[in-house]
Design an enzyme around this catalytic site. Structure first.
Site, PDB file in Angstrom:
ATOM      1  N   ARG A 164       0.813  -1.228   0.000  1.00  0.00           N
ATOM      2  CA  ARG A 164       0.000   0.000   0.000  1.00  0.00           C
ATOM      3  C   ARG A 164       0.851   1.286   0.000  1.00  0.00           C
ATOM      4  NH1 ARG A 164      -3.437  -3.372  -0.586  1.00  0.00           N
ATOM      5  NH2 ARG A 164      -5.597  -3.208   0.097  1.00  0.00           N
ATOM      6  N   SER A 212     -10.236   0.351   3.471  1.00  0.00           N
ATOM      7  CA  SER A 212      -9.471   0.117   4.703  1.00  0.00           C
ATOM      8  C   SER A 212      -8.867   1.429   5.186  1.00  0.00           C
ATOM      9  CB  SER A 212      -8.325  -0.864   4.452  1.00  0.00           C
ATOM     10  OG  SER A 212      -8.822  -2.082   3.982  1.00  0.00           O
ATOM     11  N   GLU A 249      -3.928   4.039   6.431  1.00  0.00           N
ATOM     12  CA  GLU A 249      -3.713   3.877   4.994  1.00  0.00           C
ATOM     13  C   GLU A 249      -4.227   5.091   4.236  1.00  0.00           C
ATOM     14  OE1 GLU A 249      -5.179   2.228   1.192  1.00  0.00           O
ATOM     15  OE2 GLU A 249      -5.710   0.662   2.628  1.00  0.00           O
TER      16      GLU A 249
HETATM   17  N1  EPU Z   1     -11.162 -10.295  10.301  1.00  0.00           N
HETATM   18  C1  EPU Z   1     -11.644 -10.252  11.613  1.00  0.00           C
HETATM   19  N2  EPU Z   1     -12.847  -9.643  11.819  1.00  0.00           N
HETATM   20  C2  EPU Z   1     -13.582  -9.127  10.809  1.00  0.00           C
HETATM   21  C3  EPU Z   1     -13.086  -9.172   9.490  1.00  0.00           C
HETATM   22  C4  EPU Z   1     -11.866  -9.764   9.270  1.00  0.00           C
HETATM   23  O1  EPU Z   1     -11.025 -10.718  12.545  1.00  0.00           O
HETATM   24  O2  EPU Z   1     -14.662  -8.591  11.111  1.00  0.00           O
HETATM   25  C5  EPU Z   1      -9.850 -10.937  10.082  1.00  0.00           C
HETATM   26  C6  EPU Z   1      -9.993 -12.378   9.654  1.00  0.00           C
HETATM   27  O3  EPU Z   1      -8.990 -13.117  10.309  1.00  0.00           O
HETATM   28  C7  EPU Z   1      -9.717 -12.350   8.172  1.00  0.00           C
HETATM   29  C8  EPU Z   1      -8.697 -11.231   8.094  1.00  0.00           C
HETATM   30  O4  EPU Z   1      -9.154 -10.269   9.058  1.00  0.00           O
HETATM   31  O5  EPU Z   1      -9.183 -13.536   7.688  1.00  0.00           O
HETATM   32  C9  EPU Z   1      -8.548 -10.601   6.735  1.00  0.00           C
HETATM   33  O6  EPU Z   1      -9.786 -10.043   6.325  1.00  0.00           O
HETATM   34  P1  EPU Z   1     -10.080  -9.704   4.789  1.00  0.00           P
HETATM   35  O7  EPU Z   1      -9.797 -10.880   3.925  1.00  0.00           O
HETATM   36  O8  EPU Z   1     -11.453  -9.115   4.745  1.00  0.00           O
HETATM   37  O9  EPU Z   1      -9.010  -8.647   4.365  1.00  0.00           O
HETATM   38  P2  EPU Z   1      -8.199  -7.482   5.108  1.00  0.00           P
HETATM   39  O10 EPU Z   1      -6.831  -7.965   5.348  1.00  0.00           O
HETATM   40  O11 EPU Z   1      -8.951  -6.964   6.278  1.00  0.00           O
HETATM   41  C10 EPU Z   1      -7.243  -6.523   2.889  1.00  0.00           C
HETATM   42  C11 EPU Z   1      -7.184  -5.200   2.195  1.00  0.00           C
HETATM   43  C12 EPU Z   1      -8.513  -4.896   1.510  1.00  0.00           C
HETATM   44  C13 EPU Z   1      -8.804  -6.017   0.520  1.00  0.00           C
HETATM   45  C14 EPU Z   1      -8.850  -7.344   1.275  1.00  0.00           C
HETATM   46  C15 EPU Z   1      -9.019  -8.538   0.354  1.00  0.00           C
HETATM   47  C16 EPU Z   1      -5.579  -3.881   3.469  1.00  0.00           C
HETATM   48  C17 EPU Z   1      -5.364  -2.695   4.312  1.00  0.00           C
HETATM   49  N3  EPU Z   1      -6.844  -4.137   3.129  1.00  0.00           N
HETATM   50  O12 EPU Z   1      -8.191  -6.381   3.950  1.00  0.00           O
HETATM   51  O13 EPU Z   1      -8.344  -3.700   0.789  1.00  0.00           O
HETATM   52  O14 EPU Z   1     -10.034  -5.804  -0.157  1.00  0.00           O
HETATM   53  O15 EPU Z   1      -7.594  -7.545   1.978  1.00  0.00           O
HETATM   54  O16 EPU Z   1      -7.839  -8.738  -0.359  1.00  0.00           O
HETATM   55  O17 EPU Z   1      -4.621  -4.561   3.097  1.00  0.00           O
HETATM   56  C18 EPU Z   1      -8.601  -1.320   0.895  1.00  0.00           C
HETATM   57  O18 EPU Z   1      -7.381  -1.237   0.827  1.00  0.00           O
HETATM   58  O19 EPU Z   1      -9.339  -0.306   0.943  1.00  0.00           O
HETATM   59  C19 EPU Z   1      -9.222  -2.633   0.960  1.00  0.00           C
HETATM   60  C20 EPU Z   1     -10.529  -2.797   1.188  1.00  0.00           C
END
Ligand code: EPU
Length: 337
Positions: A164, A238, A333
Site C-alpha cells: 500500500r 481500509s 492507509e
Molecule cells: N477479520 C476479523 N474480523 C472481521 C473481518 C476480518 O477478525 O470482522 C480478520 C480475519 O482473520 C480475516 C482477516 O481479518 O481472515 C482478513 O480479512 P479480509 O480478507 O477481509 O481482508 P483485510 O486484510 O482486512 C485486505 C485489504 C482490503 C482487501 C482485502 C481482500 C488492506 C489494508 N486491506 O483487507 O483492501 O479488499 O484484503 O484482499 O490490506 C482497501 O485497501 O481499501 C481494501 C478494502
C-alpha cells in the site's frame, strides 16, 4: 478548463466530508493538466490531485487548488504472443478498466475488481486485493513532474512499491502528477484463486468453468457482501494497513493471544488489523455519525454528517486501544488533509 472558487468537496471524496477548496478544476485532457500545473508553479500555490477521492479524509478546508483528473481513454499500445499493453488515461474509473480487460479476455487485474477510485491513483497506494497488487501488472506510469516541469515515465522498479505504498505517496508527493499508466495483461490468463474465500465462494456458486469473468463476478460478490458501498455509506475502504511484525514479535504475540490469525509476509508476519480492532471491541461501534463498519472493522464509515475531525478522533482512539492491548501501532492507509 474552468477554475471555480470555494467549492464543496463533498461530492468528490468517498467519505462524503463537507469541506471547501479555495480553487477547484476538473481536468479532462493532458492539455488541461499542463495548463493547470503551469499556472500553479508560477503562483506557488499548494495543490491536491483527486482521482476518485477514495482514499482521503479531509479534516479542514483546503486553502489551495484541487484538481480532479477526468481524462479518459484506454488504448491498446501493442501486443505480442503472450501480452497486451494498454495505455490508460488517469481519469478512467479503475473498475471500468477491469471490466474492459475481463470483457476482452485479458487476465491480470480481475482480482482487483470493484476497488473504488480512478486508474491514475491506483499506483499511489499500489492497490491490492485477493492476492494481487497493481505492481504485478504495471508496465509503466507517465507523470507530469510539476517541479522540474516536464513529463517522464517510471518503470515499476523506480516506483518504490511496497504494501500500500509507492514513491507517489511518499517523497514524490506534491511533485508527480500521474497522467496515465500502461498495464501489461495476459492473453492466456493465469487464475489466482488462493486468497481467502475465492475457491470456497466459487464452489458455493457452483462455478465449474473458472474464467477471469467468473473470478470477477465472485470477487464483486465477496466485496459487496463485506465492504460498504461509498455511494451509500461514506468510507475510504481500509482506513488502516494490516500491521507487519517481525518473527520475534509474532512469537511474543501468539504466546499471549493464541487465537490471533496471521499471514506470512516474507520473513515477517502480517496480522489482520480487522481482528485487532474487533478484539478491542470497536467492531460495529458508532459515535454520532462516525463509526466502525459492522462487517469489516478496518473500514471507518461516515453515516451522514460526521466531520473529518470526528473520524480522525475515532481512528486515534482505535490506534491507542490496539497499542495498549497488543503493543502494535496501527498505521493509517488513508491520506489525511
Ligand atoms: N477479520 C476479523 N474480523 C472481521 C473481518 C476480518 O477478525 O470482522 C480478520 C480475519 O482473520 C480475516 C482477516 O481479518 O481472515 C482478513 O480479512 P479480509 O480478507 O477481509 O481482508 P483485510 O486484510 O482486512 C485486505 C485489504 C482490503 C482487501 C482485502 C481482500 C488492506 C489494508 N486491506 O483487507 O483492501 O479488499 O484484503 O484482499 O490490506 C482497501 O485497501 O481499501 C481494501 C478494502
Amino acid at each position: 478548463m474552468q477554475v471555480l472558487e470555494n467549492i464543496s468537496l463533498k461530492p468528490y471524496n468517498a467519505f462524503g466530508i463537507d469541506v471547501k477548496a479555495r480553487y477547484f478544476a476538473e481536468l479532462h485532457s493532458d492539455n488541461d493538466i499542463a495548463a493547470f500545473f503551469s499556472a500553479l508553479t508560477e503562483e506557488r500555490m499548494p495543490f491536491l490531485v483527486l482521482g476518485g477521492g477514495s482514499n482521503m479524509l479531509f479534516t479542514k478546508d483546503f486553502e489551495g487548488s484541487v484538481a480532479c483528473i477526468r481524462s479518459k481513454g484506454i488504448v491498446k499500445l501493442m501486443e505480442d504472443e503472450k501480452h497486451v499493453y494498454l495505455r490508460i488515461a488517469a481519469g478512467e474509473v479503475w473498475d471500468d478498466v477491469v471490466k474492459y480487460a475481463v470483457d476482452n479476455g485479458w487476465g491480470g487485474i480481475e482480482n482487483l475488481s470493484l476497488i473504488p477510485g480512478n486508474a491514475g491513483t491506483s499506483p499511489v497506494q499500489n492497490i491490492g486485493a485477493y492476492g494481487v497488487e497493481l505492481k504485478d501488472v504495471l508496465y509503466s506510469v507517465e507523470v507530469a513532474d510539476v517541479i522540474a516541469r516536464h513529463y517522464r515515465a517510471f518503470r515499476p522498479a523506480d516506483c518504490e512499491f511496497g504494501y500500500r505504498t509507492s514513491i507517489f505517496k511518499n517523497r514524490g508527493k506534491g511533485r508527480f502528477v500521474i497522467t496515465s499508466l500502461c498495464l501489461k495483461l495476459d492473453k492466456q490468463p493465469v487464475l489466482k484463486l488462493d486468497y481467502g474465500d475465492i475457491r470456497r465462494e466459487l464452489g458455493k456458486a457452483g462455478v465449474k468453468d473458472v474464467t477471469i469473468s467468473a473470478v470477477r463476478d465472485i470477487i464483486i460478490k465477496i466485496r459487496s457482501s463485506k465492504l460498504p458501498d461509498p455511494s451509500i455509506i461514506g468510507n475510504a475502504g481500509s482506513f488502516f494497513m494490516n500491521p507487519v511484525v517481525s518473527a520475534d514479535e509474532y512469537a511474543r504475540l501468539i504466546k499471549k493471544f493464541p487465537a490471533m490469525p496471521s499471514f506470512k509476509s516474507g520473513d515477517e508476519v502480517k496480522i489482520p488489523g480487522a481482528w485487532l480492532i474487533e478484539q478491542c471491541g470497536f467492531k460495529g461501534k458508532r459515535y454520532g455519525d462516525a463509526g466502525v463498519h459492522e462487517n469489516q472493522p478496518l473500514v471507518l464509515v461516515n453515516y451522514g454528517s460526521a466531520t473529518g475531525k470526528e473520524i480522525l478522533v475515532l481512528a486515534e482512539k482505535i490506534i491507542k486501544s490496539v497499542l495498549k492491548k497488543f503493543g502494535i501501532g496501527l498505521e493509517k492507509e488513508v491520506n489525511i488533509f
